[in-house]
Design a protein around this motif. Structure first.
Motif, PDB file in Angstrom:
ATOM      1  N   ILE A 126      30.531  47.373  42.724  1.00 44.86           N
ATOM      2  CA  ILE A 126      29.303  48.433  42.734  1.00 44.86           C
ATOM      3  C   ILE A 126      30.153  49.944  42.452  1.00 44.86           C
ATOM      4  CG2 ILE A 126      27.357  49.552  43.397  1.00 44.86           C
ATOM      5  CD1 ILE A 126      28.356  46.397  45.340  1.00 44.86           C
ATOM      6  N   GLU A 127      30.131  50.487  41.278  1.00 42.18           N
ATOM      7  CA  GLU A 127      30.841  51.738  40.996  1.00 42.18           C
ATOM      8  C   GLU A 127      29.963  52.513  39.982  1.00 42.18           C
ATOM      9  OE1 GLU A 127      33.581  53.486  41.574  1.00 42.18           O
ATOM     10  OE2 GLU A 127      32.813  54.904  40.166  1.00 42.18           O
ATOM     11  N   ALA A 133      33.749  51.093  36.125  1.00 33.59           N
ATOM     12  CA  ALA A 133      33.185  49.908  35.962  1.00 33.59           C
ATOM     13  C   ALA A 133      33.563  49.003  34.956  1.00 33.59           C
ATOM     14  CB  ALA A 133      31.505  49.967  36.144  1.00 33.59           C
ATOM     15  N   CYS A 136      36.665  47.414  35.865  1.00 37.99           N
ATOM     16  CA  CYS A 136      36.710  46.269  36.795  1.00 37.99           C
ATOM     17  C   CYS A 136      36.402  44.921  36.102  1.00 37.99           C
ATOM     18  CB  CYS A 136      35.681  46.551  37.733  1.00 37.99           C
ATOM     19  SG  CYS A 136      36.019  48.035  39.025  1.00 37.99           S
ATOM     20  N   ARG A 137      35.477  45.207  34.968  1.00 38.01           N
ATOM     21  CA  ARG A 137      35.165  43.937  34.422  1.00 38.01           C
ATOM     22  C   ARG A 137      36.397  43.351  33.501  1.00 38.01           C
ATOM     23  NH1 ARG A 137      30.856  47.777  32.642  1.00 38.01           N
ATOM     24  NH2 ARG A 137      29.298  47.794  34.294  1.00 38.01           N
ATOM     25  N   CYS A 143      30.930  44.134  37.412  1.00 36.61           N
ATOM     26  CA  CYS A 143      30.674  45.320  38.281  1.00 36.61           C
ATOM     27  C   CYS A 143      29.462  45.925  37.780  1.00 36.61           C
ATOM     28  CB  CYS A 143      31.766  46.204  37.990  1.00 36.61           C
ATOM     29  SG  CYS A 143      31.702  47.702  38.886  1.00 36.61           S
ATOM     30  N   ASP A 144      28.557  46.446  38.633  1.00 35.20           N
ATOM     31  CA  ASP A 144      27.587  47.271  38.302  1.00 35.20           C
ATOM     32  C   ASP A 144      27.552  48.651  38.424  1.00 35.20           C
ATOM     33  OD1 ASP A 144      24.857  47.961  37.676  1.00 35.20           O
ATOM     34  OD2 ASP A 144      23.811  47.332  39.933  1.00 35.20           O
ATOM     35  N   ALA A 145      27.273  49.450  37.230  1.00 33.26           N
ATOM     36  CA  ALA A 145      27.726  50.759  37.449  1.00 33.26           C
ATOM     37  C   ALA A 145      26.340  51.421  38.065  1.00 33.26           C
ATOM     38  CB  ALA A 145      27.614  51.183  35.866  1.00 33.26           C
TER      39      ALA A 145
END
Ligand code: DWN
Ligand code: ZN
Length: 408
Positions: A126-127, A133, A136-137, A143-145
């Motif tokens: 979670i970022e 984010a 991360c992906r 990853c949820d922005a």
């Protein structure tokens, strides 16, 4: 004092007033705009009721951490190595595997979760910063922005069930409502799950005069006493306390639902009580070191310049903005700031308007003020060619040191 305590709602008392500071990671495309950066009161306070050390007010989180927020943890190979080692330790100690789930709040650019993903362990980041984010992906980390809080936890239904390891590194001290944050953690954590929190330790901040760690992104300044009170308010229990060398000396506190007998905790609480750590007199020491450095550092820079040495700075660090602003150092004294992060190069520091440039410019300097002193070993190694070429360093903390080569 306008605000009340983020933990108990009690009255706040002033410990250290750092004046009006710009938002430290708010970089600008022109020096002119940077010099006009909005400034906000920066006051370190203490709760008279529960002793939690905290700022009395901060701008909203979406102002502190906007979509163009530039900080990327992976710029530091030291931070990457530390994250990889911690992931390996957790994988072994917790026997993590394909049926496990590791979640990290404020996961930044994936510098930590990537190591679990590489081991085939399901992760969730979670970022709030969309570009981070996305990184991360790209590393295989879903990853949820978004900002993590109890509301986010309530709406998330993890496919793999409850969370085995929750990571919160340099985020618990950042949030304006830490109890709400921790209630979100408690909701997601499996009965035997653990949460690991890292934060700069108040004891080091005081002992080493680290006033540059005080800025609007950091709402709370945590001790074991205060972090235990926050965890307790969310129904979590301290299970382990470790000291780690990051960011000037941090703590890594492991917590969970189970109230294991924690010898660490008793020892730390007793030590902090004996040191009177969470008291106003202890914080007075910070006032003293703040006053001393903001006199001695400008004097040291002026003396070097009087010898005909030009002075640059290394690292457009958040703490560096506080250091420069507190000491009144700007474009008249410092030529430019070198930083390895491409997202910062070409921009300007808020307040001073100092230009941020790449590492190739370092050779132009006679002396360099090390603003990211907490990365000194790594930076000295990376920039050894500059030093061997006769370049000197000014290290402001934990003690002011001037390493000026003799002039031929
Ligand atoms: O809490 C926070 C900490 C974890 O990171 C955030 N609120 C903001 C940030 O604080 P900081 O900017 O003071 O972090 P650092 O890690 O002390 O400074 C990093 C800066 O130094 C970056 O701009 C990158 C730069 N750097 C560099 O140019 N070359 C860092 C290293 C290690 C290097 O070799
Ligand atoms: Zn309080």
């Amino acid at each position: 004092m306008t605000e009340s305590c983020v933990l108990c709602g009690g009255p706040l008392e002033l410990a250290l007033d750092l004046g009006h500071m710009p938002l430290v990671d708010g970089l600008y495309d022109s020096a002119e705009a940077a010099r006009q950066a909005p400034r906000h009161p920066l006051r370190l306070c203490r709760c008279r009721a529960c002793a939690l050390v905290q700022l009395d007010a901060t701008p909203p989180r979406d102002v502190l951490f906007p979509p163009d927020y530039p900080y990327a943890s992976s710029v530091s190979s030291g931070l990457l190595a530390s994250a990889r080692a911690h992931a390996g330790q957790l994988i072994r100690d917790r026997r993590l595997g394909r049926d496990s789930l590791v979640v990290e709040a404020a996961c930044n650019d994936g510098y930590q979760l990537r190591w679990f993903a590489e081991a085939g362990i399901p992760t969730q980041g979670i970022e709030p910063v969309p570009a981070l984010a996305a990184r991360c992906r790209a590393l295989g980390v879903p990853c949820d922005a978004a900002f993590f809080d109890a509301a986010w936890a309530a709406q998330w239904t993890p496919g793999q069930g409850a969370v085995d390891v929750f990571l919160g590194k340099n985020v618990l001290a950042h949030v304006a409502d830490p109890v709400d944050f921790l209630r979100g953690v408690a909701r997601l954590l499996a009965p035997e799950g653990i949460a690991c929190f890292e934060f700069p330790y108040l004891g080091n901040l005081i002992a080493h005069g680290q006033f540059d760690t005080i800025y609007h992104e950091h709402r709370c300044y945590l001790s074991v006493t205060s972090v235990q009170a926050l965890l307790d308010a969310a129904g979590l229990c301290v299970q382990r306390i470790e000291t780690i060398p990051l960011h000037g000396g941090s703590l890594r506190v492991t917590a969970g639902h189970r109230a294991d007998a924690c010898e660490d905790l008793r020892r730390w609480l007793a030590c902090e009580h004996d040191r009177a750590l969470n008291t106003l007199p202890a914080l007075d020491a910070l006032q003293t070191s703040f006053a001393r450095l903001r006199t001695r550092l400008p004097e040291a820079v002026a003396a070097l310049r009087a010898e005909g040495r030009n002075v640059a700075a290394y690292a457009a660090a958040a703490k560096g903005v506080v250091m420069l602003e507190a000491c009144g150092l700007g474009c008249a004294e410092i030529a430019f700031v070198v930083d390895r992060n491409p997202a910062k190069q070409g921009r300007h520091l808020p307040g001073s308007g100092l230009p941020i440039v790449g590492e190739t410019r370092l050779a132009e300097a006679d002396m360099v003020l090390l603003l990211a002193w907490n990365h000194a070993d790594e930076i000295f190694h990376e920039q050894r060619a500059y030093t061997r070429g006769g370049g000197g360093w000014i290290i402001p903390l934990p003690e002011l040191r001037v390493m000026a080569p003799r002039r031929s």
